[in-house]
Design a protein around this motif. Structure first.
Motif, PDB file in Angstrom:
ATOM      1  N   GLY A 169       0.777  -1.221   0.000  1.00  0.00           N
ATOM      2  CA  GLY A 169       0.000   0.000   0.000  1.00  0.00           C
ATOM      3  C   GLY A 169       0.812   1.276   0.000  1.00  0.00           C
ATOM      4  O   GLY A 169       0.283   2.340  -0.302  1.00  0.00           O
ATOM      5  N   GLU A 170       2.109   1.203   0.339  1.00  0.00           N
ATOM      6  CA  GLU A 170       2.908   2.423   0.362  1.00  0.00           C
ATOM      7  C   GLU A 170       3.106   2.952  -1.058  1.00  0.00           C
ATOM      8  O   GLU A 170       3.448   2.204  -1.971  1.00  0.00           O
ATOM      9  CB  GLU A 170       4.267   2.167   0.995  1.00  0.00           C
ATOM     10  N   GLN A 171       2.912   4.251  -1.228  1.00  0.00           N
ATOM     11  CA  GLN A 171       3.177   4.858  -2.518  1.00  0.00           C
ATOM     12  C   GLN A 171       3.137   6.378  -2.398  1.00  0.00           C
ATOM     13  O   GLN A 171       2.637   6.930  -1.416  1.00  0.00           O
ATOM     14  CB  GLN A 171       2.173   4.400  -3.581  1.00  0.00           C
ATOM     15  N   THR A 172       3.677   7.048  -3.416  1.00  0.00           N
ATOM     16  CA  THR A 172       3.551   8.494  -3.554  1.00  0.00           C
ATOM     17  C   THR A 172       3.055   8.802  -4.953  1.00  0.00           C
ATOM     18  O   THR A 172       3.290   8.029  -5.895  1.00  0.00           O
ATOM     19  CB  THR A 172       4.897   9.205  -3.328  1.00  0.00           C
ATOM     20  N   THR A 173       2.358   9.927  -5.085  1.00  0.00           N
ATOM     21  CA  THR A 173       1.834  10.343  -6.380  1.00  0.00           C
ATOM     22  C   THR A 173       2.069  11.829  -6.578  1.00  0.00           C
ATOM     23  O   THR A 173       1.802  12.631  -5.671  1.00  0.00           O
ATOM     24  CB  THR A 173       0.320  10.049  -6.483  1.00  0.00           C
ATOM     25  N   ASP A 174       2.566  12.168  -7.741  1.00  0.00           N
ATOM     26  CA  ASP A 174       2.665  13.560  -8.169  1.00  0.00           C
ATOM     27  C   ASP A 174       1.724  13.751  -9.345  1.00  0.00           C
ATOM     28  O   ASP A 174       1.777  12.982 -10.320  1.00  0.00           O
ATOM     29  CB  ASP A 174       4.096  13.906  -8.565  1.00  0.00           C
TER      30      ASP A 174
END
Length: 418
Positions: free
Chosen positions: A361-366
């Protein structure tokens, strides 16, 4: 989003303005309004699918209409000067492969005084800054709420009651909302998440172009009707007893999701000042089951240029703690031949727990996007996301071997209210 429009959305019990409200023949007191989004979504990745929270499948390297599209219809009927009835039906792709209709709201609202009101029935669960209108695309600057935060609570509404108190202190308007009830929401197929004894408090203050809110919710959460979860728990207990591994029974008890305590807290800020638009939220989730403890946040900034509003968003989801997989990788010498394959299967099952895998579930979004209000009550949006999963597959579903990201997601949406 123009601040005056947003203030109207927050103030009305219908959440959205009754633009061109229609009167039903023979029932002239009933006002019908609606909202919708028609969208196409795609990615540059074929080994996993991009979805909104609680969708079993989504977009890969093909164009899909079901990820971001929906349609909502709402009816409001005043009974007398202090009592009204409201119902809302939402059509979208949620927990199933096809579009389906759900009763999002169905409540009676009693106005006790100018400052105090009570709603009884199915009401929205106030856990996010835009909880009540997160499905109303026209009411939001972004094409979709950031999944990093908005995937952390599977419940949109509760069956129960809430009480809202509003009061003005000079130029500042204060609103507090206390809700209590229960809910059973589909996750995938026949699997459901159940929240029991949910209590949520939401407090917001508006002063000029600023809105600040804080909220906290707690419940006893269960995951029901999950064959894979039940099989895994039973297998851990049987293997622990049969092969005499003392760590497996406690692991099974920790994984089992039956009325386990869960908490969710969040704070948010919104500003619409001199064409500068800012919105941000920070949230933490804690549970006493296999569902990960998380910290999530996002910040969005944009600048309105006439009818155009370009914006940028950064969002992050981080796992604070997860259960420890104590299943041994292999059995000691002298154990039956079936022991090691059994342990390997159980260990893999723990790693891919249904709905929320341990450590996943870990993530980053730009994201960059633009909103164009080219007509009354209609807005066209385009958004590109760069999603970077961490330590696994992030929030993508149906991953294939070799998937790791990052993934570029594109979407175009037409939002409207009527």
């Amino acid at each position: 989003m123009n601040k005056k429009i947003l203030a109207s959305l927050l103030a009305l019990p219908l959440v959205m303005p009754a633009v061109n409200a229609q009167e039903t023949s023979g029932l002239s007191a009933i006002k019908v309004s609606g909202f919708g989004t028609g969208a196409v979504t795609w990615t540059n990745e074929e080994r996993a699918e991009f979805v909104r929270p609680n969708q079993p499948s989504g977009a890969a390297d093909n164009v899909r209409t079901g990820v971001d599209s929906n349609l909502g219809l709402q009816a409001d009927m005043p009974v007398n000067s202090w009592l009204s009835l409201t119902g809302q039906v939402l059509v979208r792709k949620d927990a199933e492969e096809h579009f389906g209709a759900e009763l999002g709201w169905a409540f009676a609202k009693a106005r006790i005084s100018d400052n105090l009101s009570v709603r009884v029935g199915r009401v929205g669960l106030p856990v996010f800054m835009i909880s009540d209108y997160r499905n109303v695309g026209y009411a939001n600057t972004m094409l979709r709420p950031p999944a990093e935060i908005y995937s952390q609570v599977p419940f949109n509404s509760i069956d129960g009651a809430d009480i809202t108190w509003q009061h003005g202190f000079g130029d500042t308007s204060l609103t507090s909302q206390l809700a209590y009830g229960s809910v059973k929401s589909p996750l995938a197929g026949d699997v459901h998440a159940k929240g029991k004894q949910i209590i949520a408090l939401n407090v917001s203050a508006e002063h000029g172009p600023f809105i600040v809110r804080a909220g906290h919710a707690r419940t006893k959460v269960s995951v029901e009707d999950s064959t894979s979860l039940n099989t895994l728990v039973a297998g851990l207990r049987a293997a622990g007893a049969g092969y005499r591994f003392p760590t497996l029974a406690p692991l099974a008890a920790e994984i089992e999701a039956k009325e386990k305590q869960a908490h969710f807290s969040s704070v948010g800020l919104a500003m619409d000042w001199n064409n500068i638009v800012v919105q941000t939220e920070f949230a933490k989730r804690k549970t006493k089951t296999y569902i990960n403890d998380t910290t999530s946040w996002y910040v969005m900034g944009g600048y309105r240029i006439g009818k155009f509003l370009p914006y940028y968003t950064h969002s992050t989801l981080k796992i604070d703690s997860a259960i420890v997989n104590t299943v041994p990788a292999a059995c000691p010498a002298g154990y039956p031949a079936a022991c090691t394959p059994t342990m390997q299967a159980l260990g893999a099952g723990v790693r891919r727990l249904p709905n929320v895998g341990v450590g996943q579930g870990e993530q980053t979004t730009d994201s960059i996007g633009i909103r164009w209000d080219f007509a009354s009550s209609v807005a066209l949006k385009a958004q590109i996301d760069r999603v970077k999963p961490k330590n696994g597959t992030g929030l993508f579903v149906n991953p294939q071997p070799g998937f790791s990201g990052p993934v570029t997601v594109g979407a175009v949406a037409l939002d409207f209210v009527f």
